[in-house]
Design a protein around this motif. Structure first.
Motif, PDB file in Angstrom:
ATOM      1  N   GLY A 120      -8.456  -7.490 -19.607  1.00 56.01           N
ATOM      2  CA  GLY A 120      -7.779  -7.092 -20.838  1.00 56.01           C
ATOM      3  C   GLY A 120      -6.476  -6.367 -20.478  1.00 56.01           C
ATOM      4  N   PHE A 121      -5.675  -6.098 -21.505  1.00 54.34           N
ATOM      5  CA  PHE A 121      -4.336  -5.555 -21.257  1.00 54.34           C
ATOM      6  C   PHE A 121      -4.356  -4.147 -20.660  1.00 54.34           C
ATOM      7  N   TRP A 122      -4.988  -3.179 -21.338  1.00 55.79           N
ATOM      8  CA  TRP A 122      -4.927  -1.792 -20.880  1.00 55.79           C
ATOM      9  C   TRP A 122      -5.654  -1.569 -19.554  1.00 55.79           C
ATOM     10  N   PRO A 123      -6.845  -2.103 -19.353  1.00 57.87           N
ATOM     11  CA  PRO A 123      -7.481  -1.921 -18.032  1.00 57.87           C
ATOM     12  C   PRO A 123      -6.677  -2.577 -16.894  1.00 57.87           C
ATOM     13  N   SER A 124      -6.094  -3.744 -17.165  1.00 58.17           N
ATOM     14  CA  SER A 124      -5.306  -4.386 -16.112  1.00 58.17           C
ATOM     15  C   SER A 124      -4.054  -3.568 -15.799  1.00 58.17           C
ATOM     16  N   LEU A 125      -3.482  -2.933 -16.812  1.00 56.72           N
ATOM     17  CA  LEU A 125      -2.315  -2.073 -16.600  1.00 56.72           C
ATOM     18  C   LEU A 125      -2.689  -0.851 -15.761  1.00 56.72           C
ATOM     19  N   ALA A 126      -3.851  -0.248 -16.046  1.00 57.95           N
ATOM     20  CA  ALA A 126      -4.306   0.920 -15.285  1.00 57.95           C
ATOM     21  C   ALA A 126      -4.601   0.545 -13.831  1.00 57.95           C
ATOM     22  N   VAL A 127      -5.270  -0.568 -13.594  1.00 57.55           N
ATOM     23  CA  VAL A 127      -5.589  -1.007 -12.231  1.00 57.55           C
ATOM     24  C   VAL A 127      -4.302  -1.345 -11.475  1.00 57.55           C
ATOM     25  N   THR A 128      -3.352  -1.973 -12.153  1.00 59.58           N
ATOM     26  CA  THR A 128      -2.074  -2.317 -11.529  1.00 59.58           C
ATOM     27  C   THR A 128      -1.310  -1.057 -11.122  1.00 59.58           C
ATOM     28  N   ALA A 129      -1.277  -0.061 -11.995  1.00 54.88           N
ATOM     29  CA  ALA A 129      -0.580   1.195 -11.682  1.00 54.88           C
ATOM     30  C   ALA A 129      -1.228   1.897 -10.490  1.00 54.88           C
ATOM     31  N   ALA A 130      -2.553   1.917 -10.450  1.00 58.23           N
ATOM     32  CA  ALA A 130      -3.256   2.545  -9.333  1.00 58.23           C
ATOM     33  C   ALA A 130      -3.000   1.788  -8.032  1.00 58.23           C
ATOM     34  N   PHE A 131      -2.999   0.463  -8.090  1.00 65.66           N
ATOM     35  CA  PHE A 131      -2.748  -0.371  -6.911  1.00 65.66           C
ATOM     36  C   PHE A 131      -1.332  -0.133  -6.369  1.00 65.66           C
ATOM     37  N   ILE A 132      -0.355  -0.119  -7.267  1.00 62.68           N
ATOM     38  CA  ILE A 132       1.036   0.100  -6.851  1.00 62.68           C
ATOM     39  C   ILE A 132       1.207   1.496  -6.270  1.00 62.68           C
ATOM     40  N   ALA A 133       0.598   2.509  -6.894  1.00 60.48           N
ATOM     41  CA  ALA A 133       0.704   3.876  -6.392  1.00 60.48           C
ATOM     42  C   ALA A 133       0.092   4.000  -4.995  1.00 60.48           C
ATOM     43  N   ALA A 134      -1.047   3.349  -4.773  1.00 62.85           N
ATOM     44  CA  ALA A 134      -1.691   3.408  -3.458  1.00 62.85           C
ATOM     45  C   ALA A 134      -0.821   2.755  -2.385  1.00 62.85           C
ATOM     46  N   ILE A 135      -0.269   1.588  -2.686  1.00 70.49           N
ATOM     47  CA  ILE A 135       0.586   0.898  -1.714  1.00 70.49           C
ATOM     48  C   ILE A 135       1.852   1.711  -1.461  1.00 70.49           C
ATOM     49  N   ALA A 136       2.457   2.258  -2.509  1.00 70.78           N
ATOM     50  CA  ALA A 136       3.679   3.056  -2.352  1.00 70.78           C
ATOM     51  C   ALA A 136       3.414   4.303  -1.517  1.00 70.78           C
ATOM     52  N   LEU A 137       2.260   4.936  -1.693  1.00 66.73           N
ATOM     53  CA  LEU A 137       1.908   6.112  -0.910  1.00 66.73           C
ATOM     54  C   LEU A 137       1.756   5.768   0.566  1.00 66.73           C
ATOM     55  N   VAL A 138       1.092   4.674   0.866  1.00 59.95           N
ATOM     56  CA  VAL A 138       0.915   4.247   2.256  1.00 59.95           C
ATOM     57  C   VAL A 138       2.268   3.946   2.906  1.00 59.95           C
ATOM     58  N   VAL A 139       3.117   3.207   2.196  1.00 59.10           N
ATOM     59  CA  VAL A 139       4.439   2.863   2.743  1.00 59.10           C
ATOM     60  C   VAL A 139       5.278   4.120   2.939  1.00 59.10           C
ATOM     61  N   ALA A 140       5.219   5.056   1.994  1.00 56.11           N
ATOM     62  CA  ALA A 140       5.991   6.300   2.115  1.00 56.11           C
ATOM     63  C   ALA A 140       5.541   7.120   3.319  1.00 56.11           C
ATOM     64  N   ARG A 141       4.245   7.191   3.557  1.00 54.04           N
ATOM     65  CA  ARG A 141       3.743   7.943   4.725  1.00 54.04           C
ATOM     66  C   ARG A 141       4.130   7.276   6.038  1.00 54.04           C
ATOM     67  N   MET A 142       4.048   5.959   6.091  1.00 48.36           N
ATOM     68  CA  MET A 142       4.441   5.244   7.308  1.00 48.36           C
ATOM     69  C   MET A 142       5.944   5.414   7.563  1.00 48.36           C
TER      70      MET A 142
END
Length: 184
Positions: free
Chosen positions: A41-63
């Motif tokens: 659905g729209f809202w759950p997919s938006l929440a999962v997408t935001a969490a996924f992007i934040a996790a990847i961005a955090l890993v890249v920022a630390r590296m």
């Protein structure tokens, strides 16, 4: 012949990825959101997408941060520091009174500064040379940190042949400056 300085160490792959993250974050977000929209659905997919992007961005920022620290340490060993300079006695509002980021080569008796231009932080432009150096010590940081300075930087006041100069840099840069400049 114009003065030249050594080139800083090149950016690592994680630093480049972080600098270009605006594009890949947008593409990954659209892709993940479109894949997850139908099953969740729209809202759950938006929440999962935001969490996924934040996790990847955090890993890249630390590296990227780890690569940056190693790169700057290599540069300091060669006598090259990432810094910002300004002329404190310049007319208020003039370009000389603002902080200008760049790289400086510090040797006994002189500093060669080249400003940074471009999104990838490559030093280009006219090299300015300062000689007859004398240290006036560290300055207190202003109540509001200027936009051109990084969080961990401190400001050193230096007397030169071209008037007073303020150099803002990190701890390693300050140590190099103190070792190369005599105290008054």
């Amino acid at each position: 012949m114009a003065a030249e300085i050594e080139n800083p160490s090149p950016l690592g792959k994680w630093e480049k990825a972080l600098a270009r993250s605006y594009w890949w974050v947008l593409i990954v977000g659209i892709l993940v959101s479109s894949i997850l929209r139908e099953p969740l659905g729209f809202w759950p997919s938006l929440a999962v997408t935001a969490a996924f992007i934040a996790a990847i961005a955090l890993v890249v920022a630390r590296m990227a941060a780890a690569e940056r620290e190693a790169r700057l340490a290599r540069d300091v060993e060669r006598g090259l520091i990432e810094c910002a300079i300004r002329h404190p006695k310049a007319l208020p509002g003039s370009l000389s009174s603002r902080w200008e980021q760049g790289f400086a080569e510090v040797n006994n008796g002189f500093i060669k500064f080249r400003p940074l231009f471009g999104e990838m932080g490559s030093p280009t432009g006219h090299v300015r040379e300062f000689s007859e150096l004398s240290s006036h010590g560290l300055l207190d940081l202003p109540a509001k940190r200027p936009a051109g300075l990084k969080r961990s930087w401190k400001i050193a006041a230096i007397g030169t042949n071209k008037g007073d100069l303020e150099v803002a840099t990190g701890e390693a840069g300050l140590t190099l400056l103190a070792g190369k400049i005599g105290r008054n």
